[in-house]
Scaffold this active site. Structure first.
Site, PDB file in Angstrom:
ATOM      1  N   LYS A   1      65.972   2.279 -46.605  1.00  0.00           N
ATOM      2  CA  LYS A   1      65.573   2.818 -45.298  1.00  0.00           C
ATOM      3  C   LYS A   1      66.649   2.720 -44.216  1.00  0.00           C
ATOM      4  O   LYS A   1      66.360   2.781 -43.023  1.00  0.00           O
ATOM      5  CB  LYS A   1      64.279   2.156 -44.769  1.00  0.00           C
ATOM      6  CG  LYS A   1      63.153   2.016 -45.757  1.00  0.00           C
ATOM      7  CD  LYS A   1      62.945   3.179 -46.653  1.00  0.00           C
ATOM      8  CE  LYS A   1      62.373   4.407 -45.982  1.00  0.00           C
ATOM      9  NZ  LYS A   1      62.237   5.523 -46.998  1.00  0.00           N
TER      10      LYS A   1
ATOM     11  N   GLY B   1      69.232   4.924 -43.966  1.00  0.00           N
ATOM     12  CA  GLY B   1      69.871   6.212 -43.693  1.00  0.00           C
ATOM     13  C   GLY B   1      70.487   6.830 -44.938  1.00  0.00           C
ATOM     14  O   GLY B   1      71.392   7.671 -44.847  1.00  0.00           O
ATOM     15  N   THR B   2      69.972   6.446 -46.087  1.00  0.00           N
ATOM     16  CA  THR B   2      70.476   6.932 -47.382  1.00  0.00           C
ATOM     17  C   THR B   2      70.390   8.450 -47.494  1.00  0.00           C
ATOM     18  O   THR B   2      71.387   9.126 -47.785  1.00  0.00           O
ATOM     19  CB  THR B   2      69.619   6.337 -48.527  1.00  0.00           C
ATOM     20  OG1 THR B   2      69.133   5.060 -48.160  1.00  0.00           O
ATOM     21  CG2 THR B   2      70.397   6.270 -49.821  1.00  0.00           C
TER      22      THR B   2
ATOM     23  N   LYS C   1      73.405   7.287 -55.799  1.00  0.00           N
ATOM     24  CA  LYS C   1      72.759   6.431 -54.773  1.00  0.00           C
ATOM     25  C   LYS C   1      72.437   5.069 -55.366  1.00  0.00           C
ATOM     26  O   LYS C   1      72.011   4.984 -56.525  1.00  0.00           O
ATOM     27  CB  LYS C   1      71.473   7.119 -54.304  1.00  0.00           C
ATOM     28  CG  LYS C   1      70.437   6.191 -53.654  1.00  0.00           C
ATOM     29  CD  LYS C   1      69.139   6.925 -53.325  1.00  0.00           C
ATOM     30  CE  LYS C   1      68.033   5.955 -52.914  1.00  0.00           C
ATOM     31  NZ  LYS C   1      66.776   6.624 -52.517  1.00  0.00           N
TER      32      LYS C   1
ATOM     33  N   HIS D   1      70.622   1.034 -54.064  1.00  0.00           N
ATOM     34  CA  HIS D   1      70.240   0.041 -53.051  1.00  0.00           C
ATOM     35  C   HIS D   1      70.689  -1.355 -53.504  1.00  0.00           C
ATOM     36  O   HIS D   1      70.318  -2.355 -52.872  1.00  0.00           O
ATOM     37  CB  HIS D   1      68.717   0.015 -52.868  1.00  0.00           C
ATOM     38  CG  HIS D   1      68.144   1.214 -52.171  1.00  0.00           C
ATOM     39  ND1 HIS D   1      68.769   1.838 -51.120  1.00  0.00           N
ATOM     40  CD2 HIS D   1      66.980   1.897 -52.363  1.00  0.00           C
ATOM     41  CE1 HIS D   1      68.025   2.856 -50.704  1.00  0.00           C
ATOM     42  NE2 HIS D   1      66.933   2.904 -51.444  1.00  0.00           N
TER      43      HIS D   1
ATOM     44  N   SER E   1      60.954   0.785 -40.571  1.00  0.00           N
ATOM     45  CA  SER E   1      60.983   1.928 -41.482  1.00  0.00           C
ATOM     46  C   SER E   1      60.517   1.517 -42.883  1.00  0.00           C
ATOM     47  O   SER E   1      59.758   2.244 -43.542  1.00  0.00           O
ATOM     48  CB  SER E   1      62.400   2.505 -41.528  1.00  0.00           C
ATOM     49  OG  SER E   1      62.442   3.656 -42.325  1.00  0.00           O
TER      50      SER E   1
ATOM     51  N   PHE F   1      67.641  15.466 -37.846  1.00  0.00           N
ATOM     52  CA  PHE F   1      66.329  14.985 -38.301  1.00  0.00           C
ATOM     53  C   PHE F   1      65.351  16.155 -38.420  1.00  0.00           C
ATOM     54  O   PHE F   1      64.639  16.297 -39.415  1.00  0.00           O
ATOM     55  CB  PHE F   1      65.794  13.931 -37.322  1.00  0.00           C
ATOM     56  CG  PHE F   1      64.449  13.404 -37.709  1.00  0.00           C
ATOM     57  CD1 PHE F   1      64.320  12.430 -38.686  1.00  0.00           C
ATOM     58  CD2 PHE F   1      63.290  13.890 -37.111  1.00  0.00           C
ATOM     59  CE1 PHE F   1      63.063  11.944 -39.068  1.00  0.00           C
ATOM     60  CE2 PHE F   1      62.040  13.424 -37.474  1.00  0.00           C
ATOM     61  CZ  PHE F   1      61.928  12.444 -38.454  1.00  0.00           C
TER      62      PHE F   1
ATOM     63  N   MET G   1      66.171  18.510 -41.421  1.00  0.00           N
ATOM     64  CA  MET G   1      65.903  17.836 -42.706  1.00  0.00           C
ATOM     65  C   MET G   1      64.405  17.616 -42.919  1.00  0.00           C
ATOM     66  O   MET G   1      63.907  17.698 -44.035  1.00  0.00           O
ATOM     67  CB  MET G   1      66.669  16.517 -42.796  1.00  0.00           C
ATOM     68  CG  MET G   1      68.124  16.711 -43.225  1.00  0.00           C
ATOM     69  SD  MET G   1      69.016  15.159 -43.397  1.00  0.00           S
ATOM     70  CE  MET G   1      68.104  14.342 -44.700  1.00  0.00           C
TER      71      MET G   1
ATOM     72  N   MET H   1      60.158  11.359 -43.740  1.00  0.00           N
ATOM     73  CA  MET H   1      60.948  11.633 -42.531  1.00  0.00           C
ATOM     74  C   MET H   1      60.022  11.297 -41.358  1.00  0.00           C
ATOM     75  O   MET H   1      59.337  12.168 -40.830  1.00  0.00           O
ATOM     76  CB  MET H   1      61.366  13.102 -42.493  1.00  0.00           C
ATOM     77  CG  MET H   1      62.242  13.521 -43.671  1.00  0.00           C
ATOM     78  SD  MET H   1      63.905  12.854 -43.605  1.00  0.00           S
ATOM     79  CE  MET H   1      64.525  13.642 -42.139  1.00  0.00           C
TER      80      MET H   1
ATOM     81  N   LYS I   1      60.354   9.132 -38.101  1.00  0.00           N
ATOM     82  CA  LYS I   1      60.774   9.349 -36.708  1.00  0.00           C
ATOM     83  C   LYS I   1      62.285   9.521 -36.597  1.00  0.00           C
ATOM     84  O   LYS I   1      62.775  10.234 -35.740  1.00  0.00           O
ATOM     85  CB  LYS I   1      60.367   8.157 -35.832  1.00  0.00           C
ATOM     86  CG  LYS I   1      58.905   8.083 -35.480  1.00  0.00           C
ATOM     87  CD  LYS I   1      58.711   7.073 -34.358  1.00  0.00           C
ATOM     88  CE  LYS I   1      57.262   6.948 -33.971  1.00  0.00           C
ATOM     89  NZ  LYS I   1      57.075   5.835 -33.001  1.00  0.00           N
ATOM     90  N   GLY I   2      63.009   8.776 -37.419  1.00  0.00           N
ATOM     91  CA  GLY I   2      64.470   8.890 -37.414  1.00  0.00           C
ATOM     92  C   GLY I   2      65.116   8.461 -36.103  1.00  0.00           C
ATOM     93  O   GLY I   2      66.095   9.064 -35.668  1.00  0.00           O
TER      94      GLY I   2
END
Ligand code: PPS
Length: 308
Positions: free
Chosen positions: A60, A62-63, A119, A121, A151, A242, A245, A269, A271-272
């Site tokens: 969470k 910003g990947t 990707k 984590h 997030s 945002f 996307m 998605m 609130k970003g």
């Protein structure tokens, strides 16, 4: 038996019956979804090509945003090409293990030729050694702890494969103790920070991306040794806002069926924003969190910002 004629979406829907909130198991002391721990040997054995690029983040941070920027940069801002498949298919998630017949990150990677964008984590000590031996490029994105926590909390509510987040108050303590998937935020951000120069890791901040997305897109572009025209960069900034996307089905995770990602509980998605933590933490929780933060982060000076 695996049915190869199924689309990815059909496969997920079919497998949904076997998707449930996984428990966490430890890999070298780091709590991680049990199926990942069970397959750890093959994940650890993964050997990338020197041309592969790794996007590493704590969950969470910003990947998905960074994945979209990178994909567009690598395809000269071509929006249609970058809608060829959902994010998770374009850019495999190295360690993810889904129930069959959904391809695991490793299976997807096997079907793709380098150079690939990958990707993860995983905290730095769990990243397969080949990434360092081959001197792969690595982009790390970090997000301030409080917004990252908020997030993650909402994601754990909507993602039916993650452990139940429980009540907010309890979740704050779980996060502080690192009792969430992929472990301690504090260890994660510190681990990559420590090695950023030695291993040529591009260390980015979510808050910088919000403050000046063009500057950060250009930073990523230079790191990738690309040089795109100004109007293409402008287009990439716009396509990775945002708002755009959120409406892009190939970037907003709506392709994952509701039984797994329930966007009616909380949108992927969401609130970003920077500073949404202030809408969640009470004054007492914020003070307790900050006092603990000062202790856990006393040995480093990473310039996190909780407001911009
Ligand atoms: S994951 O599941 O770990 O891959 O999630 P990740 O993509 O790292 O993080 C999701 C959060 O990033 C926000 N996001 C964005 N913010 C601003 N601009 C853009 N373009 C963007 N894309 C994704 C997303 O909304 C999640 O944050 P919250 O605070 O929950 O809204």
């Amino acid at each position: 038996m695996e049915d190869k004629s199924l689309s990815y979406e059909e496969a997920i829907t079919r497998a949904a019956g076997s998707i449930y909130r996984f428990t966490l198991s430890e890999v070298q002391g780091v709590p991680i979804m049990t199926p990942i721990a069970q397959n750890w040997r093959s994940i650890w054995a993964f050997c990338p090509d020197a041309s592969d690029l790794l996007i590493a983040t704590y969950p969470k941070a910003g990947t998905t945003w960074t994945q979209e920027i990178v994909d567009l940069l690598l395809h000269d801002g071509n929006a249609e090409v970058c809608k060829r498949a959902p994010t998770a298919i374009r850019i495999p998630f190295l360690e993810i293990q889904s129930p069959p017949p959904i391809p695991s990150g490793l299976d997807l990677l096997k079907s793709m030729k380098p150079p690939r964008v990958i990707k993860t984590h995983l905290p730095i000590q769990l990243v397969p050694k080949g990434f360092w031996e081959h001197k792969c490029k690595v982009i790390y994105v970090a997000r301030n702890a409080k917004d990252n926590l908020v997030s993650y909390y909402h994601f754990d509510r909507m993602n039916q494969s993650q452990p139940e987040p429980g009540p907010w108050e309890e979740y704050v303590h779980k996060f502080i103790k690192g009792n969430v998937g992929w472990g301690s935020w504090y260890d994660h951000v510190k681990g990559y920070w420590k090695y950023r120069e030695e291993r040529n890791i591009l260390y980015l901040f979510f808050e910088d991306m919000k403050e000046n997305p063009r500057r950060e897109v250009e930073r990523i572009m230079r790191y990738l040794d690309l040089s795109l025209a100004d109007d293409v960069i402008d287009k990439i900034v716009q396509l990775t806002s945002f708002k755009v996307m959120k409406d892009n089905p190939m970037a907003n995770y709506t392709f994952i069926p509701k039984v797994v990602f329930d966007h009616s509980i909380s949108a992927f998605m969401r609130k970003g924003e920077v500073g949404d933590w202030a809408n969640h933490f009470t004054a007492a929780q914020s003070q307790m969190f900050d006092e603990d933060y000062a202790k856990q982060m006393a040995d480093v000076d990473i310039p996190f910002r909780t407001t911009i």
